[in-house]
Design a protein around this motif. Structure first.
Motif, PDB file in Angstrom:
ATOM      1  N   ASP A   1       0.832  -1.211   0.000  1.00  0.00           N
ATOM      2  CA  ASP A   1       0.000   0.000   0.000  1.00  0.00           C
ATOM      3  C   ASP A   1       0.864   1.257   0.000  1.00  0.00           C
TER       4      ASP A   1
ATOM      5  N   TRP B   1       3.949   1.617  -1.264  1.00  0.00           N
ATOM      6  CA  TRP B   1       4.539   1.859  -2.585  1.00  0.00           C
ATOM      7  C   TRP B   1       3.486   2.338  -3.570  1.00  0.00           C
ATOM      8  N   ASP B   2       2.267   1.845  -3.438  1.00  0.00           N
ATOM      9  CA  ASP B   2       1.181   2.261  -4.316  1.00  0.00           C
ATOM     10  C   ASP B   2       0.925   3.761  -4.182  1.00  0.00           C
TER      11      ASP B   2
ATOM     12  N   SER C   1       7.288   2.383  -9.331  1.00  0.00           N
ATOM     13  CA  SER C   1       6.658   1.816 -10.519  1.00  0.00           C
ATOM     14  C   SER C   1       7.254   2.465 -11.755  1.00  0.00           C
TER      15      SER C   1
ATOM     16  N   ARG D   1       4.356   4.174 -13.936  1.00  0.00           N
ATOM     17  CA  ARG D   1       3.823   5.405 -13.350  1.00  0.00           C
ATOM     18  C   ARG D   1       4.818   6.541 -13.507  1.00  0.00           C
TER      19      ARG D   1
ATOM     20  N   ASP E   1       2.450  -4.859  -8.949  1.00  0.00           N
ATOM     21  CA  ASP E   1       1.757  -5.038  -7.669  1.00  0.00           C
ATOM     22  C   ASP E   1       2.310  -6.234  -6.894  1.00  0.00           C
TER      23      ASP E   1
ATOM     24  N   TRP F   1       5.682  -5.460  -5.408  1.00  0.00           N
ATOM     25  CA  TRP F   1       5.559  -4.683  -4.162  1.00  0.00           C
ATOM     26  C   TRP F   1       5.359  -5.607  -2.960  1.00  0.00           C
TER      27      TRP F   1
ATOM     28  N   ASP G   1      -2.191   0.031 -14.323  1.00  0.00           N
ATOM     29  CA  ASP G   1      -2.657   1.416 -14.453  1.00  0.00           C
ATOM     30  C   ASP G   1      -2.936   1.758 -15.908  1.00  0.00           C
TER      31      ASP G   1
ATOM     32  N   GLN H   1      -5.341  -6.534  -9.715  1.00  0.00           N
ATOM     33  CA  GLN H   1      -6.291  -5.490  -9.330  1.00  0.00           C
ATOM     34  C   GLN H   1      -7.691  -5.831  -9.848  1.00  0.00           C
TER      35      GLN H   1
END
Length: 395
Positions: free
Chosen positions: A5, A7-8, A58, A61, A173, A176, A206, A239
Motif C-alpha cells: 500500500d 509503494w502504491d 513503478s 507510473r 503489484d 511490491w 494502471d 487489481q
C-alpha cells in the motif's frame, strides 16, 4: 501488504507531483522532457534492496508524463546477456503515445558498439545518445559511418506506429509484495517471446485500465497500437478493475492467457483486505511458466513467422499508412537462413541504413491474405530493414 500500500501511494504521488510538473514546464517552453530511472536493469532484488521497485516504485507510473522515456545502458549489453530493460522504455513510449525512446548509450564504436545499438533497436529504442563518436579507437573505425547508420535507422524506427499485437503484463503489484518469482518468470517469458519471434510490449495495470481503451477484439494504447493478446505471468495479486477489464476484453474477442502461477488475491483500494482467488474461466490457463506451444496457439495471428525455430533472430515491426517496416537482427555469431512470412503487400525491398541504398528483395513472393513470403539470410550479428509497400527514398 501494508508495505505494498505504501509503494502504491508513494509512486502515485511522485508521478503527479514531480514528473508531471516537469513535463508541463518543458512543454510550455517547446522542449522535450527526457529521463531514465535508477536500477531499471533490476526490477526486484530481495537480497539487497538495490532495485527499481524499492527506489522508484513503478516504472510505468514514473514514465507516464515523460516526453521521451529512456534507459541508461552502463555497458550492460553484450552477446549472450539477457537485458530486458530496453523493452521497458519502448513499452512506456508506446503505451503513452510518445514517438521517441532514448538510451544513454555506452556501447562505443566498432562491431561491439553496433551489436549494442542493434540489440536496443530491435527492442524498440529509436533515439541513440551514443557516447564517444569523436573518439574512434582506430583509423579503421569511421564515426561518420556510425553516425549515418544510427541516424537513418533511428528515423525509420520512429516512423508510423508500433505494430506489436501482444502485451505482457508487468506484475508491479506482486513485486511490491516481494514476489521475486513474478519478476523472474516475466524476464523468462520476455526472452522466450523474443526468441520465438513474438514481438510484444509490457503493460501495467494502471495503463491497461486508464489510458488504454477497448477497440473491438483488441485494446488500443495512446499510439493507436492495438493489442489482441494479453499474457499474465506468475503473480500473487491482480487489481479488481484490471480483472474486470480483462473479462470485457475476452468477451469482445481478445485473447487472455495466464502463464504459470495464477493470482491468489484480488485487490481494490487496498492490499490489506483482498478478495480470494478470482474465477479465470474466461482465459486460457497454462500452469507451466513458459511460452509453450499451447500458449502460442492461444494467441492472435502473428505478423512474422519463420519456417523453422531460430532463437537468435529478433525483429520489430512498425506500421505506416501505406507500408510496413520490419527490422531484423541476428544476435548470434552464426549465419542464419530461414524463410519468413510477413504481414504486408506491395513491393518488398531491403533498405540499407548504413549506405542509404534501396534494393528489391530477390525471392519475395506475395501470397494471399495480405502476407509476403521472403528469404531471410543474416550474417553473424547482421541487421536488416525489410520494407513492404510503395517505393520510397531512404536518403
Amino acid at each position: 501488504r501494508a508495505k505494498a500500500d505504501y509503494w502504491d501511494v508513494w509512486s502515485g504521488m511522485f508521478r503527479d507531483n514531480f514528473f508531471k510538473p516537469m513535463e508541463d514546464w518543458c512543454k510550455a517552453r517547446n522542449m522535450e522532457y527526457m529521463m531514465h530511472l535508477n536500477h531499471e536493469e533490476l526490477m526486484i532484488d530481495n537480497s539487497r534492496g538495490e532495485d527499481l521497485i524499492r527506489n522508484e516504485g513503478s516504472f510505468f507510473r514514473d514514465m507516464r508524463y515523460v516526453g521521451v522515456p529512456g534507459i541508461d545502458n552502463l555497458s550492460q549489453i553484450k552477446p549472450g546477456i539477457v537485458a530486458d530493460f530496453p523493452k521497458l522504455a519502448s513499452s512506456a513510449s508506446h503505451l503513452f503515445g510518445r514517438p521517441l525512446v532514448w538510451t544513454e548509450e555506452g556501447g562505443g564504436l566498432g562491431s561491439e558498439g553496433k551489436f549494442v545499438t542493434d540489440y536496443q533497436y530491435v527492442r524498440g529504442i529509436n533515439y541513440m545518445n551514443i557516447r564517444g563518436l569523436n573518439n574512434a579507437p582506430s583509423a579503421a573505425v569511421d564515426p561518420g559511418t556510425t553516425g549515418w547508420y544510427v541516424t537513418r535507422a533511428s528515423y525509420l524506427l520512429a516512423l508510423g506506429r508500433p505494430a506489436a499485437q501482444v502485451a505482457l503484463f508487468h506484475p508491479t503489484d506482486s513485486e511490491w509484495l516481494g514476489d521475486q518469482e513474478a519478476d523472474s518468470v516475466t524476464v523468462k517469458l520476455t526472452t522466450q517471446l523474443l526468441e520465438q519471434q513474438i514481438d510484444f510490449d509490457y503493460i501495467d495495470a494502471d495503463s491497461f485500465t486508464s489510458v488504454c481503451t477497448l477497440d473491438g477484439g483488441g485494446i488500443k494504447n495512446l499510439s493507436g497500437q492495438i493489442y489482441k493478446t494479453i499474457i499474465i505471468p506468475s503473480c500473487t495479486v491482480i487489481q479488481k478493475k484490471m480483472l474486470e477489464r480483462l473479462r470485457a476484453f475476452a468477451a469482445a474477442g481478445g485473447k487472455v492467457v495466464f502463464v504459470g502461477r495464477t493470482p491468489s488475491m484480488v485487490v481494490d483500494r487496498t492490499f490489506l483486505n483482498p478478495e480470494a482467488a478470482p474465477d479465470l474461466s474466461f482465459a486460457t490457463l497454462e500452469p507451466t511458466p513458459a511460452i509453450t506451444p499451447r500458449v502460442v496457439a492461444a494467441m492472435s495471428k502473428p505478423d512474422v513467422k519463420l519456417d523453422a525455430p531460430c532463437a537468435p533472430v529478433k525483429y520489430i515491426h512498425r506500421s505506416l499508412k501505406d507500408a510496413e517496416i520490419y527490422f531484423f537482427f541476428n544476435e548470434s555469431d552464426q549465419v542464419q537462413t530461414r524463410k519468413a512470412t510477413l504481414a504486408g503487400s506491395g513491393k518488398t525491398q531491403v533498405w540499407d541504413a548504413a549506405s542509404g541504398s534501396i534494393s528489391p528483395l530477390t525471392g519475395a513472393v506475395s501470397a494471399k491474405d495480405h502476407i509476403i513470403e521472403v528469404p531471410l539470410q543474416l550474417k553473424p550479428y547482421e541487421s536488416m530493414f525489410i520494407v513492404t509497400g510503395p517505393q520510397k527514398s531512404l536518403n
